[in-house]
Design a protein around this motif. Structure first.
Motif, PDB file in Angstrom:
ATOM      1  N   HIS A 166       0.859  -1.190   0.000  1.00  0.00           N
ATOM      2  CA  HIS A 166       0.000   0.000   0.000  1.00  0.00           C
ATOM      3  C   HIS A 166       0.893   1.236   0.000  1.00  0.00           C
ATOM      4  CE1 HIS A 166       0.808   0.250   4.311  1.00  0.00           C
ATOM      5  NE2 HIS A 166       0.294  -0.958   4.477  1.00  0.00           N
ATOM      6  N   THR A 167       0.285   2.377  -0.281  1.00  0.00           N
ATOM      7  CA  THR A 167       1.071   3.589  -0.509  1.00  0.00           C
ATOM      8  C   THR A 167       1.830   4.040   0.728  1.00  0.00           C
ATOM      9  OG1 THR A 167      -0.991   4.815  -0.170  1.00  0.00           O
ATOM     10  CG2 THR A 167      -0.277   4.494  -2.438  1.00  0.00           C
ATOM     11  N   TYR A 168       1.258   3.864   1.897  1.00  0.00           N
ATOM     12  CA  TYR A 168       1.984   4.282   3.103  1.00  0.00           C
ATOM     13  C   TYR A 168       3.244   3.452   3.287  1.00  0.00           C
ATOM     14  CZ  TYR A 168       3.276   5.028   7.939  1.00  0.00           C
ATOM     15  OH  TYR A 168       3.986   5.299   9.079  1.00  0.00           O
ATOM     16  N   GLU A 169       3.160   2.162   3.015  1.00  0.00           N
ATOM     17  CA  GLU A 169       4.348   1.315   3.124  1.00  0.00           C
ATOM     18  C   GLU A 169       5.416   1.760   2.131  1.00  0.00           C
ATOM     19  OE1 GLU A 169       5.656  -3.402   2.944  1.00  0.00           O
ATOM     20  OE2 GLU A 169       3.637  -2.810   2.368  1.00  0.00           O
ATOM     21  N   MET A 170       5.005   2.078   0.899  1.00  0.00           N
ATOM     22  CA  MET A 170       5.973   2.560  -0.089  1.00  0.00           C
ATOM     23  C   MET A 170       6.598   3.878   0.356  1.00  0.00           C
ATOM     24  SD  MET A 170       4.396   1.538  -3.824  1.00  0.00           S
ATOM     25  CE  MET A 170       2.681   1.985  -3.571  1.00  0.00           C
ATOM     26  N   HIS A 171       5.777   4.759   0.918  1.00  0.00           N
ATOM     27  CA  HIS A 171       6.278   6.031   1.424  1.00  0.00           C
ATOM     28  C   HIS A 171       7.358   5.804   2.477  1.00  0.00           C
ATOM     29  CE1 HIS A 171       5.244  10.081   3.612  1.00  0.00           C
ATOM     30  NE2 HIS A 171       6.425  10.098   3.028  1.00  0.00           N
ATOM     31  N   ARG A 172       7.088   4.909   3.435  1.00  0.00           N
ATOM     32  CA  ARG A 172       8.053   4.640   4.489  1.00  0.00           C
ATOM     33  C   ARG A 172       9.341   4.025   3.920  1.00  0.00           C
ATOM     34  NH1 ARG A 172       8.212   7.747   8.055  1.00  0.00           N
ATOM     35  NH2 ARG A 172       9.972   6.434   8.647  1.00  0.00           N
ATOM     36  N   LEU A 173       9.210   3.129   2.952  1.00  0.00           N
ATOM     37  CA  LEU A 173      10.386   2.506   2.367  1.00  0.00           C
ATOM     38  C   LEU A 173      11.254   3.524   1.637  1.00  0.00           C
ATOM     39  CD1 LEU A 173       8.923  -0.847   1.028  1.00  0.00           C
ATOM     40  CD2 LEU A 173      10.787  -0.612   2.671  1.00  0.00           C
ATOM     41  N   ILE A 174      10.629   4.464   0.944  1.00  0.00           N
ATOM     42  CA  ILE A 174      11.386   5.515   0.258  1.00  0.00           C
ATOM     43  C   ILE A 174      12.206   6.319   1.264  1.00  0.00           C
ATOM     44  CG2 ILE A 174      11.166   7.687  -1.010  1.00  0.00           C
ATOM     45  CD1 ILE A 174       8.737   6.419  -2.440  1.00  0.00           C
ATOM     46  N   LEU A 175      11.591   6.660   2.388  1.00  0.00           N
ATOM     47  CA  LEU A 175      12.301   7.420   3.424  1.00  0.00           C
ATOM     48  C   LEU A 175      13.373   6.572   4.097  1.00  0.00           C
ATOM     49  CD1 LEU A 175       9.297   9.294   5.110  1.00  0.00           C
ATOM     50  CD2 LEU A 175      10.884  10.171   3.381  1.00  0.00           C
ATOM     51  N   ASP A 176      13.022   5.335   4.430  1.00  0.00           N
ATOM     52  CA  ASP A 176      13.938   4.478   5.194  1.00  0.00           C
ATOM     53  C   ASP A 176      15.160   4.055   4.380  1.00  0.00           C
ATOM     54  OD1 ASP A 176      12.192   4.680   7.294  1.00  0.00           O
ATOM     55  OD2 ASP A 176      11.301   2.694   7.029  1.00  0.00           O
ATOM     56  N   THR A 177      15.004   3.964   3.045  1.00  0.00           N
ATOM     57  CA  THR A 177      16.123   3.561   2.191  1.00  0.00           C
ATOM     58  C   THR A 177      16.812   4.758   1.537  1.00  0.00           C
ATOM     59  OG1 THR A 177      14.580   3.167   0.343  1.00  0.00           O
ATOM     60  CG2 THR A 177      15.151   1.286   1.718  1.00  0.00           C
ATOM     61  N   HIS A 178      16.428   5.958   1.971  1.00  0.00           N
ATOM     62  CA  HIS A 178      17.106   7.194   1.551  1.00  0.00           C
ATOM     63  C   HIS A 178      17.132   7.366   0.027  1.00  0.00           C
ATOM     64  CE1 HIS A 178      18.383   7.814   5.706  1.00  0.00           C
ATOM     65  NE2 HIS A 178      18.767   6.548   5.725  1.00  0.00           N
ATOM     66  N   LYS A 179      15.972   7.173  -0.599  1.00  0.00           N
ATOM     67  CA  LYS A 179      15.862   7.451  -2.027  1.00  0.00           C
ATOM     68  C   LYS A 179      15.694   8.966  -2.200  1.00  0.00           C
ATOM     69  CE  LYS A 179      15.814   3.015  -2.798  1.00  0.00           C
ATOM     70  NZ  LYS A 179      17.075   2.334  -3.116  1.00  0.00           N
ATOM     71  N   ASP A 180      16.782   9.703  -2.011  1.00  0.00           N
ATOM     72  CA  ASP A 180      16.713  11.159  -1.975  1.00  0.00           C
ATOM     73  C   ASP A 180      16.365  11.779  -3.320  1.00  0.00           C
ATOM     74  OD1 ASP A 180      17.397  11.073   0.722  1.00  0.00           O
ATOM     75  OD2 ASP A 180      19.549  11.217   0.307  1.00  0.00           O
ATOM     76  N   PHE A 181      16.435  10.992  -4.378  1.00  0.00           N
ATOM     77  CA  PHE A 181      16.053  11.512  -5.696  1.00  0.00           C
ATOM     78  C   PHE A 181      14.533  11.584  -5.847  1.00  0.00           C
ATOM     79  CE2 PHE A 181      17.317   7.028  -5.905  1.00  0.00           C
ATOM     80  CZ  PHE A 181      16.114   6.425  -6.256  1.00  0.00           C
ATOM     81  N   VAL A 182      13.784  11.010  -4.903  1.00  0.00           N
ATOM     82  CA  VAL A 182      12.320  11.104  -4.925  1.00  0.00           C
ATOM     83  C   VAL A 182      11.941  12.343  -4.124  1.00  0.00           C
ATOM     84  CG1 VAL A 182      10.144   9.990  -4.338  1.00  0.00           C
ATOM     85  CG2 VAL A 182      12.081   8.612  -5.087  1.00  0.00           C
ATOM     86  N   THR A 183      11.365  13.323  -4.795  1.00  0.00           N
ATOM     87  CA  THR A 183      11.039  14.595  -4.151  1.00  0.00           C
ATOM     88  C   THR A 183       9.531  14.803  -4.126  1.00  0.00           C
ATOM     89  OG1 THR A 183      11.250  15.766  -6.265  1.00  0.00           O
ATOM     90  CG2 THR A 183      13.223  15.630  -4.884  1.00  0.00           C
ATOM     91  N   GLY A 184       9.115  15.757  -3.304  1.00  0.00           N
ATOM     92  CA  GLY A 184       7.710  16.133  -3.251  1.00  0.00           C
ATOM     93  C   GLY A 184       6.818  15.162  -2.512  1.00  0.00           C
ATOM     94  N   LEU A 185       7.405  14.319  -1.654  1.00  0.00           N
ATOM     95  CA  LEU A 185       6.603  13.349  -0.908  1.00  0.00           C
ATOM     96  C   LEU A 185       5.727  14.060   0.129  1.00  0.00           C
ATOM     97  CD1 LEU A 185       9.323  10.625  -0.234  1.00  0.00           C
ATOM     98  CD2 LEU A 185       7.358  10.403  -1.750  1.00  0.00           C
ATOM     99  N   PRO A 186       4.552  13.475   0.460  1.00  0.00           N
ATOM    100  CA  PRO A 186       3.993  12.237  -0.114  1.00  0.00           C
ATOM    101  C   PRO A 186       3.155  12.458  -1.366  1.00  0.00           C
ATOM    102  CG  PRO A 186       2.618  12.948   1.674  1.00  0.00           C
ATOM    103  CD  PRO A 186       3.753  13.948   1.614  1.00  0.00           C
ATOM    104  N   ARG A 187       2.854  13.737  -1.652  1.00  0.00           N
ATOM    105  CA  ARG A 187       1.917  14.023  -2.733  1.00  0.00           C
ATOM    106  C   ARG A 187       2.402  13.473  -4.070  1.00  0.00           C
ATOM    107  NH1 ARG A 187       0.124  20.112  -3.114  1.00  0.00           N
ATOM    108  NH2 ARG A 187      -0.444  19.537  -0.977  1.00  0.00           N
ATOM    109  N   SER A 188       3.699  13.615  -4.356  1.00  0.00           N
ATOM    110  CA  SER A 188       4.215  13.155  -5.651  1.00  0.00           C
ATOM    111  C   SER A 188       4.014  11.657  -5.825  1.00  0.00           C
ATOM    112  CB  SER A 188       5.697  13.510  -5.786  1.00  0.00           C
ATOM    113  OG  SER A 188       6.476  12.842  -4.798  1.00  0.00           O
ATOM    114  N   MET A 189       4.107  10.900  -4.727  1.00  0.00           N
ATOM    115  CA  MET A 189       3.939   9.455  -4.825  1.00  0.00           C
ATOM    116  C   MET A 189       2.492   9.093  -5.140  1.00  0.00           C
ATOM    117  SD  MET A 189       4.713   6.503  -2.033  1.00  0.00           S
ATOM    118  CE  MET A 189       3.317   7.104  -1.082  1.00  0.00           C
ATOM    119  N   TYR A 190       1.547   9.782  -4.489  1.00  0.00           N
ATOM    120  CA  TYR A 190       0.148   9.491  -4.772  1.00  0.00           C
ATOM    121  C   TYR A 190      -0.213   9.832  -6.217  1.00  0.00           C
ATOM    122  CZ  TYR A 190      -0.490   8.732   0.205  1.00  0.00           C
ATOM    123  OH  TYR A 190      -0.404   8.234   1.479  1.00  0.00           O
TER     124      TYR A 190
END
Length: 222
Positions: free
Chosen positions: A32-56
């Motif tokens: 689910h999207t919250y799990e993906m959000h947490r994984l992005i933060l926890d694995t330091h995918k710093d190239f993903v910007t604008g969270l959480p809105r950009s992910m949704y």
């Protein structure tokens, strides 16, 4: 891909690093999207910007394009109801294509290669080797071209007007050297990974992370 197996220029969609990340995170299984959000933060995918809105927004685009699909909703205790998504067959092929293109194509935006390296394990070892070999060929061409221009222009222009070209030639040469080293590691087996990424990084267990201050539904309406 273009003729001869060469990728050519990057497409606009190849530059969508948020969408790429969602596809890669779903490769192991539904989330689910919250799990993906947490994984992005926890694995330091710093190239993903604008969270959480950009992910949704990325999830909405990927569903629209048939690259991911909902597997239904679930609720854990008093937590908000969440939609779980999974990768489709088209999504798996698109993930391969995007990672290959980003690995194979030199681009002034170094963030794209950073992201591609982060997800290199989404490809087979042979697929990664092929993409990096294409990149090496492109970098060699860039370095050779810049060196030829320097030799021609330095005869009639002062160096102060050519330092940016020097930088470009040195940058391409250094990246080429590093890429060739990575190819050597793939050829020797020093760098390898299983085709089944579940063996490389198991899915997290049933333990639930702490809730964010906003619910998923509230974030989606931002």
């Amino acid at each position: 891909m273009s003729e001869g197996g060469r990728v050519g220029k990057l497409r606009r969609v190849d530059r969508d690093l948020v969408g790429l990340t969602v596809l890669a995170l779903l490769l192991q299984g539904p989330r689910h999207t919250y799990e993906m959000h947490r994984l992005i933060l926890d694995t330091h995918k710093d190239f993903v910007t604008g969270l959480p809105r950009s992910m949704y927004h990325a999830v909405e685009r990927l569903v629209r394009d048939g690259l991911i699909e909902s597997t239904g909703t679930s609720r854990d205790g008093n937590r908000p109801e969440r939609i779980t998504y999974r990768l489709t067959g088209e999504g798996r092929a698109e993930l391969d294509s995007r990672v290959h293109r980003l690995l194979a194509t030199p681009d002034p935006d170094a963030t794209l290669f950073h992201a591609a390296l982060s997800f290199i394990g989404c490809l087979s070892v042979d697929g990664a080797r092929a993409a990096l070999a294409e990149r090496a060929a492109g970098l060699e061409g860039q370095s050779t071209s810049a060196q030829a221009q320097l030799q021609t222009l330095s005869a009639r222009l002062p160096r102060v007007l050519l330092v940016e070209l020097e930088y470009e030639q040195r940058r391409a040469a250094a990246e080429l050297d590093w890429t060739r080293g990575l190819l050597d590691d793939l050829d020797s087996g020093e760098l390898s990974w299983p085709d089944d990424l579940a063996q490389l990084m198991p899915m997290p267990g049933t333990e639930q992370p702490e809730e964010p201050q906003q619910t998923e539904q509230a974030e989606q309406t931002d």
